[in-house]
Design a protein around this motif. Structure first.
Motif, PDB file in Angstrom:
ATOM      1  N   ILE A 371      -7.569 -16.330 -49.602  1.00  0.00           N
ATOM      2  CA  ILE A 371      -8.657 -16.297 -48.586  1.00  0.00           C
ATOM      3  C   ILE A 371      -8.559 -14.668 -48.079  1.00  0.00           C
ATOM      4  CG2 ILE A 371      -9.411 -16.802 -46.227  1.00  0.00           C
ATOM      5  CD1 ILE A 371      -9.628 -19.137 -48.802  1.00  0.00           C
ATOM      6  N   ASN A 372      -7.329 -14.270 -48.148  1.00  0.00           N
ATOM      7  CA  ASN A 372      -7.097 -12.545 -47.768  1.00  0.00           C
ATOM      8  C   ASN A 372      -7.890 -11.825 -48.707  1.00  0.00           C
ATOM      9  OD1 ASN A 372      -4.205 -13.637 -46.151  1.00  0.00           O
ATOM     10  ND2 ASN A 372      -5.426 -12.293 -44.951  1.00  0.00           N
ATOM     11  N   VAL A 373      -7.594 -12.131 -49.905  1.00  0.00           N
ATOM     12  CA  VAL A 373      -8.214 -11.523 -50.854  1.00  0.00           C
ATOM     13  C   VAL A 373      -9.747 -11.471 -51.036  1.00  0.00           C
ATOM     14  CG1 VAL A 373      -8.557 -11.145 -53.525  1.00  0.00           C
ATOM     15  CG2 VAL A 373      -6.413 -11.798 -52.481  1.00  0.00           C
ATOM     16  N   LEU A 374     -10.443 -12.542 -50.689  1.00  0.00           N
ATOM     17  CA  LEU A 374     -11.924 -12.623 -50.590  1.00  0.00           C
ATOM     18  C   LEU A 374     -12.387 -11.931 -49.539  1.00  0.00           C
ATOM     19  CD1 LEU A 374     -12.363 -16.394 -51.446  1.00  0.00           C
ATOM     20  CD2 LEU A 374     -13.067 -14.524 -52.910  1.00  0.00           C
ATOM     21  N   LYS A 375     -11.658 -11.884 -48.309  1.00  0.00           N
ATOM     22  CA  LYS A 375     -11.815 -11.085 -46.978  1.00  0.00           C
ATOM     23  C   LYS A 375     -11.645  -9.453 -47.246  1.00  0.00           C
ATOM     24  CE  LYS A 375      -9.939 -12.312 -43.167  1.00  0.00           C
ATOM     25  NZ  LYS A 375      -8.747 -12.483 -42.356  1.00  0.00           N
ATOM     26  N   GLY A 376     -10.886  -9.324 -48.317  1.00  0.00           N
ATOM     27  CA  GLY A 376     -10.818  -7.713 -48.525  1.00  0.00           C
ATOM     28  C   GLY A 376      -9.484  -7.338 -48.097  1.00  0.00           C
TER      29      GLY A 376
END
Length: 467
Positions: A371-376
């Protein structure tokens, strides 16, 4: 009148030449396929041609197809081109399916176009390769090269010259004034061809075409004297900075107005590379989150049922450029420490719940970080983020520690798959982790990321040091 820039990018004309001929080959293949199978050049086909061309150029940049050394290695060059065109046509099929114009395209026509593209990309490269090879056989493309200074940087340069014989370099030797015991140890046995003045005389006599100066930068007066003597020759002169070799991170020439600067420490993912890296993160993490949603829900329910406290633990970490981010993890302890002092988990740590121990050993507690990755905030691959307290401690003890933040922190990384994950109870362990992280940053590429992802699948989830 403004002064011209001192530094100019090299090799761009050759790269543009290859790009131009690749585009010509693709569009020629398209026209020939249209004539052979007799399909009309409708707007759909024009859009398809543009999609393939742009996709090919994008993939070619990802493969570093147009780097000078790859433009000379025939097998590597062809494989990069074929890989790019295969992905480009696969992307066309995906786009045509998503936008529902598959029926408007001739399957046989597209197949002919693809096969002709593969053939033309090979044929024109083969012609260029044979032309260059014949010129070298005739002695027209060979260049005599010598190195002034038997130093570590000279040895590294020589190894690259030998490795890339496609450059057409004929190495004439090292030249140095120092006694044998003062030379770089790997060059002691190989020896030197002569004194520096001999190299200057050889350049004056036209026996050397390219001269590399690899003396220590502290010998600036000596270097200035050599350059002065070479001023009345036609030799190409290059300076190899010795003190920068091990510390440069993606060095390149930059311009501030008419002033040239050499970047020493710079992020690997800027410009087009940033777009490539972000595309990789979004695509991979979206696919993974979709696939593991049942696992996420199962773990969340198990945590809620087996211990008191929140399901997700959000801890402050340093992200890109040292900015604070909130990193998500499944809670694996009875406490949620996020203060200025954070105690690392150790073996048989009483704070770890029974379920949490399993999650940590198998790295399942890290899954919410997608999820952190998708958030950037994070990347799929990169240096693992440390607690803020640990950063503040080790940045003062480990050289170049903060360079880890030249790229986004990752869920997995080069250090982790090489066994440097989990508890860092000694300074040497942290130094080793940082060493691997910096190696990743210096050598980043999309395919390095792919390699790390695959290695993580097979060997990176478990570790004896993860508690």
């Amino acid at each position: 009148m403004t002064s011209p820039r001192t530094f100019k990018p090299s090799g761009s004309s050759d790269a543009n030449f290859y790009r131009l001929f690749d585009m010509f080959a693709l569009f020629l293949a398209f026209q020939c396929a249209a004539l052979l199978y007799n399909f009309k050049l409708t707007p759909i086909y024009a859009t398809s041609a543009l999609t393939v061309a742009l996709s090919y150029l994008y993939c070619a940049e990802v493969f570093s197809t147009y780097r000078s050394w790859r433009a000379g290695k025939f097998r590597t060059m062809v494989m990069c081109a074929w890989g790019s065109v295969l992905i480009a046509f696969a992307f066309l099929l995906v786009v045509s399916f998503l936008f529902k114009f598959t029926e408007s395209l001739s399957r046989v026509g597209i197949a002919i176009w693809f096969l002709l593209s593969v053939a033309y990309l090979y044929i024109w490269r083969l012609g260029a390769y044979l032309y260059k090879r014949n010129r070298r056989k005739l002695g027209l493309s060979q260049r005599n090269v010598a190195i002034i200074g038997a130093t570590e940087s000279a040895a590294y340069l020589h190894a690259e010259i030998v490795k890339h014989d496609e450059l057409g370099f004929n190495f004439k030797g090292f030249y140095d004034d120092r006694s044998p015991e003062r030379l770089f140890e790997q060059l002691e046995q190989q020896g030197v061809e002569g004194r520096i003045q001999s190299a200057v005389d050889a350049a004056r006599n036209g026996e050397i075409d390219i001269l590399y100066i690899a003396l220590p930068m502290k010998a600036q007066k000596r270097i200035a004297d050599i350059l002065l003597q070479l001023g009345d020759t036609t030799v190409d002169v290059h300076i190899v900075p010795d003190f920068l070799l091990s510390n440069l991170i993606h060095a390149r020439i930059e311009h501030v107005g008419d002033v040239d600067t050499l970047s020493v420490f710079e992020a690997p993912c800027i410009g087009a590379h940033e777009f490539i890296k972000r595309t990789e993160d979004i695509v991979v993490s979206a696919i993974i989150v979709t696939l593991i949603t049942p696992v996420l829900l199962t773990i969340a329910a198990a945590i809620k049922l087996t211990s008191k406290g929140p399901i997700i633990f959000k801890q402050d970490r340093y992200g890109l450029d040292g900015r604070k981010i909130k990193v998500w993890k499944f809670r694996s302890m009875t406490v949620t420490e996020n203060s200025d002092v954070v105690t690392q988990a150790t073996k048989n740590d009483a704070r770890i719940t029974p379920l949490g121990g399993f999650l940590r050993r198998t790295s399942l507690d890290e899954l919410p970080q997608f999820i952190n990755v998708l958030k950037g905030d994070m990347s799929i691959v990169g240096p693992r983020p440390h607690a803020v307290a640990h950063n503040e401690e080790y940045r003062k003890k480990v050289e170049f520690y903060m360079f880890r933040h030249k790229t986004k922190p990752g869920i997995t990384g080069w250090a982790q798959i090489n066994g440097w994950r989990g508890e860092t109870d000694t300074l040497d362990k942290m130094a080793k982790r940082v060493e691997y992280d910096l190696h990743y940053i210096k050598h980043w590429s999309l395919w390095f990321d792919v390699k790390i992802i695959f290695m993580t699948i097979f060997k990176g989830f478990k570790s004896e040091n993860a508690y």
